[in-house]
Design an enzyme around this catalytic site. Structure first.
Site, PDB file in Angstrom:
ATOM      1  CB  THR A   1      -0.931  -0.125   1.419  1.00  0.00           C
ATOM      2  OG1 THR A   1      -1.923  -1.137   1.326  1.00  0.00           O
ATOM      3  CG2 THR A   1      -1.690   1.192   1.394  1.00  0.00           C
TER       4      THR A   1
ATOM      5  CE1 TYR B   1      -5.801   0.618   0.005  1.00  0.00           C
ATOM      6  CE2 TYR B   1      -4.023  -0.158  -1.210  1.00  0.00           C
ATOM      7  CZ  TYR B   1      -4.709   0.002  -0.241  1.00  0.00           C
ATOM      8  OH  TYR B   1      -4.257  -0.989   1.142  1.00  0.00           O
TER       9      TYR B   1
ATOM     10  CD  GLU C   1      -6.030 -27.609  26.535  1.00  0.00           C
ATOM     11  OE1 GLU C   1      -6.653 -28.490  25.961  1.00  0.00           O
ATOM     12  OE2 GLU C   1      -6.554 -26.843  27.483  1.00  0.00           O
TER      13      GLU C   1
HETATM   14  N1  GLU Z   1      -2.741  -6.225   0.504  1.00  0.00           N
HETATM   15  C1  GLU Z   1      -1.686  -5.429   0.352  1.00  0.00           C
HETATM   16  C2  GLU Z   1      -0.117  -5.815   0.617  1.00  0.00           C
HETATM   17  O1  GLU Z   1      -0.166  -6.687   1.715  1.00  0.00           O
HETATM   18  C3  GLU Z   1      -1.804  -3.993   0.837  1.00  0.00           C
HETATM   19  C4  GLU Z   1      -1.892  -4.001   2.255  1.00  0.00           C
HETATM   20  C5  GLU Z   1      -0.864  -2.752   2.876  1.00  0.00           C
HETATM   21  O2  GLU Z   1       0.009  -2.537   2.530  1.00  0.00           O
HETATM   22  O3  GLU Z   1      -1.671  -2.342   3.747  1.00  0.00           O
HETATM   23  O4  GLU Z   1       0.575  -5.534  -0.110  1.00  0.00           O
END
Ligand code: GLU
Length: 352
Positions: free
Chosen positions: A34, A48, A309
């Site tokens: 991201t 996105y 356990e």
């Molecule tokens: N799912 C994507 C990844 O892990 C975006 C998640 C993120 O970077 O917050 O690259």
């Protein structure tokens, strides 16, 4: 007197252009996520495409990092981190290893998707022998969103990688002003910017480019690790998979993994790593055929107690201690590069 002051001012002025030589050198290894994502509009904070923006654009978007260190970038991957396999993990580890061995590199930052960021960070802490700071950073909002958290996270990550007082403290995850230890940090929420927590607390905080430390890790890592990326050949690790515990389990889940050739199964059991009574015979059968059975838990806090356990000594099983299932998978895979002995694997789970 006036002459002396002028001369002094002149010498300081002449020295200033060389001041940058005193800064540490930090390399940013970009892998996607991201923090390199792009949305259709600034109000798209959650919708996105990850892994779009190249490393130079990431660095240029935060010119302030050049005040902290001499920062350069390399694009190792451009991937959403849920799609990382052992092949990409090894690629990242080898790139970081190559960088930390260079005398002109003082610290490394890895920009990474948050989904599996904790796994990459933990793996690096197990296999890269160095005392130079390695910082894994991500963001929860893409750079295109309002109040994107990536730029400040990147600024803080560079500050941490350049900090002399971060040396020898391990691999860090830097998110939302918190400095976490790679081994016990985990993503706990998928929508807010304070997405990472450790049940044992953060190591410290990073505020306005400055480190504030509060604790150290007690477990083996980096220079004190018995695992080394230099010893790992090829682009795959021994196959280890996770089975998630619930009510109404099927033995077939485990048997399918056996068929796929797993060398160890991480059982993300209920509670204290519990295993349903009707599943125990299947696990014992697999263990007798040489598959390691490692009890972790689906509960995010606490740690699995050996012989509580389940009679682990009697069955020849291993407990994952406080490692969550995804981190237990990595330690188990590395352990299996060294030994097939469950007792020896258990020692490793106590120590890392
Ligand atoms: N799912 C994507 C990844 O892990 C975006 C998640 C993120 O970077 O917050 O690259």
């Amino acid at each position: 007197m006036k002459k002396t002051v002028t001369a002094l001012a002149l010498s300081i002025g002449m020295l200033l252009p060389f001041a940058s030589y005193a800064k540490n050198n930090v390399v940013v290894v970009a892998t996607g996520g991201t923090i390199a994502g792009a949305g259709a509009s600034s109000t798209n904070s959650a919708t996105y495409t990850a892994a779009k923006v190249p490393v130079d654009a990431l660095l240029n978007a935060v010119p302030q990092i050049q005040n902290l260190a001499n920062v350069t970038g390399v694009q190792a991957l451009q991937i959403a981190s849920e799609s990382i396999t052992d092949k990409e993990l090894l690629t990242i580890a080898r790139k970081v290893n190559e960088l930390v061995k260079r005398p002109d590199v003082n610290g490394v930052v890895i920009t990474h998707g948050t989904d599996t960021l904790e796994e990459t960070a933990f793996f690096l802490s197990l296999v890269v022998h160095t005392d130079k700071p390695i910082v894994v950073v991500g963001s929860m909002r893409p750079p295109s969103a309002l109040s994107a958290d990536g730029p400040l996270n990147l600024y803080s990550a560079v500050a941490l990688a350049a900090a002399d007082d971060a040396k020898g403290k391990g691999v860090f995850v830097l998110m939302n002003d918190d400095i976490f230890a790679a081994r016990d940090v985990t993503k706990t929420i998928n929508i807010h910017t304070d997405a990472f927590q450790s049940q044992w607390g953060a190591l410290g905080s990073l505020v306005e480019g400055k480190t504030y430390w509060f604790r150290n890790i007690a477990k083996r890592h980096n220079n004190s690790s018995e695992f080394n990326i230099d010893d790992i050949k090829g682009d795959a690790l021994p196959l280890v998979q996770i089975v998630y515990g619930s009510t109404n389990m099927l033995p077939e889940s485990y048997l399918a993994l056996q068929k796929a050739g797993v060398k160890a199964i991480i059982n993300a059991g209920t509670g204290n790593g519990s295993v349903a009574n009707y599943i125990v015979p299947t696990l014992n059968q697999l263990q007798q055929q040489g598959i390691q059975i490692i009890r972790s838990s689906r509960v995010p806090q606490g740690f699995v107690l050996r012989n509580a356990e389940q009679p682990d000594d009697k069955y020849g099983w291993v407990v994952a201690h406080d490692l969550n299932p995804q981190k237990a998978r990595l330690l188990a895979a590395l352990a299996l590069t060294k030994t097939k002995d469950a007792k020896e694997i258990q020692r490793m789970f106590w120590e890392y």
